[in-house]
Design a protein around this motif. Structure first.
Motif, PDB file in Angstrom:
ATOM      1  N   VAL A   1      13.683 -18.107  12.739  1.00  0.00           N
ATOM      2  CA  VAL A   1      13.430 -18.580  11.380  1.00  0.00           C
ATOM      3  C   VAL A   1      14.151 -17.630  10.433  1.00  0.00           C
ATOM      4  CG1 VAL A   1      11.670 -19.093   9.644  1.00  0.00           C
ATOM      5  CG2 VAL A   1      11.201 -19.507  12.080  1.00  0.00           C
ATOM      6  N   THR A   2      15.154 -18.152   9.729  1.00  0.00           N
ATOM      7  CA  THR A   2      15.955 -17.262   8.885  1.00  0.00           C
ATOM      8  C   THR A   2      15.434 -17.225   7.455  1.00  0.00           C
ATOM      9  OG1 THR A   2      17.484 -19.097   8.640  1.00  0.00           O
ATOM     10  CG2 THR A   2      18.093 -17.357  10.180  1.00  0.00           C
ATOM     11  N   ARG A   3      14.662 -18.207   7.063  1.00  0.00           N
ATOM     12  CA  ARG A   3      14.102 -18.203   5.726  1.00  0.00           C
ATOM     13  C   ARG A   3      12.867 -19.087   5.697  1.00  0.00           C
ATOM     14  NH1 ARG A   3      14.137 -20.979   1.120  1.00  0.00           N
ATOM     15  NH2 ARG A   3      13.828 -19.781  -0.797  1.00  0.00           N
ATOM     16  N   MET A   4      11.821 -18.541   5.112  1.00  0.00           N
ATOM     17  CA  MET A   4      10.564 -19.264   4.966  1.00  0.00           C
ATOM     18  C   MET A   4      10.290 -19.313   3.469  1.00  0.00           C
ATOM     19  SD  MET A   4       7.875 -20.356   6.888  1.00  0.00           S
ATOM     20  CE  MET A   4       7.561 -19.344   8.357  1.00  0.00           C
ATOM     21  N   GLY A   5      10.550 -20.447   2.860  1.00  0.00           N
ATOM     22  CA  GLY A   5      10.349 -20.587   1.421  1.00  0.00           C
ATOM     23  C   GLY A   5       8.923 -21.009   1.118  1.00  0.00           C
ATOM     24  N   SER A   6       8.747 -21.721  -0.005  1.00  0.00           N
ATOM     25  CA  SER A   6       7.393 -22.164  -0.342  1.00  0.00           C
ATOM     26  C   SER A   6       7.038 -23.441   0.407  1.00  0.00           C
ATOM     27  CB  SER A   6       7.262 -22.357  -1.856  1.00  0.00           C
ATOM     28  OG  SER A   6       8.254 -23.262  -2.303  1.00  0.00           O
ATOM     29  N   THR A   7       8.033 -24.334   0.557  1.00  0.00           N
ATOM     30  CA  THR A   7       7.756 -25.570   1.304  1.00  0.00           C
ATOM     31  C   THR A   7       8.810 -25.821   2.385  1.00  0.00           C
ATOM     32  OG1 THR A   7       9.050 -26.942  -0.221  1.00  0.00           O
ATOM     33  CG2 THR A   7       6.703 -26.675  -0.730  1.00  0.00           C
ATOM     34  N   ALA A   8       9.851 -24.987   2.451  1.00  0.00           N
ATOM     35  CA  ALA A   8      10.961 -25.252   3.382  1.00  0.00           C
ATOM     36  C   ALA A   8      11.116 -24.125   4.398  1.00  0.00           C
ATOM     37  CB  ALA A   8      12.261 -25.445   2.614  1.00  0.00           C
ATOM     38  N   ILE A   9      11.477 -24.515   5.610  1.00  0.00           N
ATOM     39  CA  ILE A   9      11.686 -23.570   6.710  1.00  0.00           C
ATOM     40  C   ILE A   9      13.125 -23.733   7.196  1.00  0.00           C
ATOM     41  CG2 ILE A   9      11.008 -22.937   9.054  1.00  0.00           C
ATOM     42  CD1 ILE A   9       8.240 -24.178   8.452  1.00  0.00           C
ATOM     43  N   THR A  10      13.884 -22.638   7.152  1.00  0.00           N
ATOM     44  CA  THR A  10      15.259 -22.678   7.639  1.00  0.00           C
ATOM     45  C   THR A  10      15.325 -21.981   8.985  1.00  0.00           C
ATOM     46  OG1 THR A  10      16.064 -22.606   5.365  1.00  0.00           O
ATOM     47  CG2 THR A  10      17.657 -22.132   7.095  1.00  0.00           C
ATOM     48  N   THR A  11      15.920 -22.667   9.959  1.00  0.00           N
ATOM     49  CA  THR A  11      16.033 -22.088  11.301  1.00  0.00           C
ATOM     50  C   THR A  11      17.497 -21.995  11.708  1.00  0.00           C
ATOM     51  OG1 THR A  11      15.596 -24.310  12.157  1.00  0.00           O
ATOM     52  CG2 THR A  11      13.781 -22.732  12.242  1.00  0.00           C
ATOM     53  N   ASP A  12      17.773 -20.966  12.459  1.00  0.00           N
ATOM     54  CA  ASP A  12      19.101 -20.697  12.964  1.00  0.00           C
ATOM     55  C   ASP A  12      19.094 -20.994  14.456  1.00  0.00           C
ATOM     56  OD1 ASP A  12      21.379 -19.338  11.528  1.00  0.00           O
ATOM     57  OD2 ASP A  12      21.401 -18.283  13.454  1.00  0.00           O
ATOM     58  N   HIS A  13      20.086 -21.727  14.921  1.00  0.00           N
ATOM     59  CA  HIS A  13      20.097 -22.166  16.320  1.00  0.00           C
ATOM     60  C   HIS A  13      21.365 -21.724  17.027  1.00  0.00           C
ATOM     61  CE1 HIS A  13      16.669 -25.045  15.909  1.00  0.00           C
ATOM     62  NE2 HIS A  13      16.978 -24.897  14.646  1.00  0.00           N
ATOM     63  N   ARG A  14      21.192 -21.337  18.263  1.00  0.00           N
ATOM     64  CA  ARG A  14      22.345 -21.044  19.111  1.00  0.00           C
ATOM     65  C   ARG A  14      22.082 -21.664  20.477  1.00  0.00           C
ATOM     66  NH1 ARG A  14      22.463 -16.860  15.724  1.00  0.00           N
ATOM     67  NH2 ARG A  14      24.523 -16.245  14.946  1.00  0.00           N
ATOM     68  N   ILE A  15      23.111 -22.302  21.026  1.00  0.00           N
ATOM     69  CA  ILE A  15      23.021 -22.865  22.370  1.00  0.00           C
ATOM     70  C   ILE A  15      23.989 -22.085  23.243  1.00  0.00           C
ATOM     71  CG2 ILE A  15      23.298 -24.931  23.789  1.00  0.00           C
ATOM     72  CD1 ILE A  15      22.645 -26.601  21.295  1.00  0.00           C
ATOM     73  N   ARG A  16      23.444 -21.480  24.284  1.00  0.00           N
ATOM     74  CA  ARG A  16      24.260 -20.624  25.157  1.00  0.00           C
ATOM     75  C   ARG A  16      24.254 -21.146  26.594  1.00  0.00           C
ATOM     76  NH1 ARG A  16      25.229 -15.843  22.606  1.00  0.00           N
ATOM     77  NH2 ARG A  16      23.768 -15.274  20.949  1.00  0.00           N
ATOM     78  N   ARG A  17      25.360 -20.866  27.286  1.00  0.00           N
ATOM     79  CA  ARG A  17      25.415 -21.036  28.741  1.00  0.00           C
ATOM     80  C   ARG A  17      25.691 -19.639  29.267  1.00  0.00           C
ATOM     81  NH1 ARG A  17      29.646 -25.140  29.908  1.00  0.00           N
ATOM     82  NH2 ARG A  17      30.891 -23.493  28.986  1.00  0.00           N
ATOM     83  N   GLY A  18      24.645 -18.990  29.783  1.00  0.00           N
ATOM     84  CA  GLY A  18      24.764 -17.569  30.097  1.00  0.00           C
ATOM     85  C   GLY A  18      25.059 -16.817  28.814  1.00  0.00           C
ATOM     86  N   ASN A  19      26.094 -16.001  28.824  1.00  0.00           N
ATOM     87  CA  ASN A  19      26.428 -15.244  27.615  1.00  0.00           C
ATOM     88  C   ASN A  19      27.347 -15.993  26.666  1.00  0.00           C
ATOM     89  OD1 ASN A  19      24.955 -12.908  28.172  1.00  0.00           O
ATOM     90  ND2 ASN A  19      26.559 -12.219  29.607  1.00  0.00           N
ATOM     91  N   GLU A  20      27.809 -17.155  27.102  1.00  0.00           N
ATOM     92  CA  GLU A  20      28.780 -17.895  26.295  1.00  0.00           C
ATOM     93  C   GLU A  20      28.075 -18.716  25.219  1.00  0.00           C
ATOM     94  OE1 GLU A  20      32.549 -20.954  27.072  1.00  0.00           O
ATOM     95  OE2 GLU A  20      30.971 -20.745  28.571  1.00  0.00           O
TER      96      GLU A  20
END
Lengths: 144, 144, 144, 144
Positions: free
Chosen positions: C82-101
């Protein structure tokens, strides 16, 4: 004679559920495919191994009977057994359970083909042997 | 300078709607792809023509802003225009409307690649020319 | 300050792969949703708990950057913080990895709404507290 | 006695095609659902009209036989006729064609239910009458 079916757990995704709140019917057919993929892995290392040996599968027939609905976030068990192994065709029996409750049951018939040409080809022994622990009826003899 | 966007009508399928009764978010990204397919058809005969000439596309970036929900059986218009045509990348602007109402807007950036190797390749002239009627900014010169 | 992202493993399904042999782009957005579902489970028991308390989420924005392709049967890790938690909004950061890639990275912004009316509502404390272990920036004060 | 089936055109989407280059099998079941939706529209104004009258459908059984593959960008015709109209169940026959070529055929059995309770309910007359032009066998009498 009976065999224990192969089992694989999955969890229902939100995107798979429709406005009735239940898994949309076509996704159960996709679930059957997941069961096949995991059975293949258990039997001889997976689809990739099969394709690496020049073999692929095409689906010829499917039957589904819907008894009760799976819902978002349900934990399901995908069960599959091989009910008939012909000369070029593999018939599998599928059951989707939530705990002890049977939600969907069905049957698939796949034909074994050459990866490059998609032409029918006799089922290789390593597929027969790999699937044996989950195979109900192994045909005694195969056409020449 | 403005151009009229390319437009293509679709109807929302039941299987695309989730338990909130609205189209599940990932399907809008698939709708953008349908708009691209139809724009390609209008521009130079379709993806098949492009692939027949040894060219393919891979998507590099996507942005979506969700303003209102599409619902089952809604008739939507998929709008697309080319906002930037670089040396190897094509940026498209997308809007999904229900009548005059804007539901979703977004951007895709695709890279033009060789079909066989998936290596980047300069955008062929027949793609530039075919897309010209829906292109906002054509770069004057391209890197050598 | 950094936090460890939440991680969840999945395996790519055959039905998710396209004629290029890679996961079709819209499915990555559906993968982000799976990561959210599992993060919710870890944080306070799951979406069902949230909905049982009269709260739901709607997605407002999505951004994806595609770096490399996932392929059939790949084992992936879905990462989310969760990169930012506002008053009504939640921002999430996503990464999809295959091993370290790193294959795909992106961002979602969700708005917290009342389940019945879909009207915006302040983020309840139990959501803030539950997500705290995976939250990078908690806003110090919230609008009255 | 025969009836002409109801027909509806669709075009295969890239996202529906798998690494074999063909439509993934579960999507044909979703295509059957599209044919139902369009038949419902022609018969009495659509699913929305039906739900507005407190009636919904649940699928009970599906059978599919795959004869040939549909491929990306193919124009298909979805054909459907009602082969049996029981007291609470509707059986439909489906064919998917590419021009004159039969690709997939199958059968669905739906049960008519109350929208709120999902309990079985006798098929209303306005459904029977609306579907009559595409119905092969109308049961002469219905259970009281």
């Amino acid at each position: 004679m009976t065999v224990e079916p192969f089992g694989h757990p999955i969890r229902v995704r939100y995107a798979e559920c429709d406005p009735q709140g239940a898994v949309f019917n076509s996704h159960y057919l996709a679930y059957f495919d997941i069961a096949m993929t995991e059975l293949w892995r258990a039997a001889f290392g997976g689809y990739g191994v099969m394709m690496g040996r020049g073999i692929d599968l095409v689906v010829a027939e499917a039957q589904l009977r819907f008894r009760a609905s799976a819902r978002f976030d349900d934990e399901l068990t995908l069960e599959v057994s091989v009910t008939r192994m012909g000369s070029t065709a593999i018939t599998t029996d599928h059951r989707i359970r939530r705990g002890n409750e049977l939600l969907v049951e069905g049957t698939l018939r796949h034909v074994v083909v050459m990866l490059e040409t998609l032409a029918k080809t006799p089922i290789p022994d390593w597929i027969r042997e790999g699937l044996a622990p989950w195979t109900l009826v192994q045909e005694a003899e195969q056409p020449a």
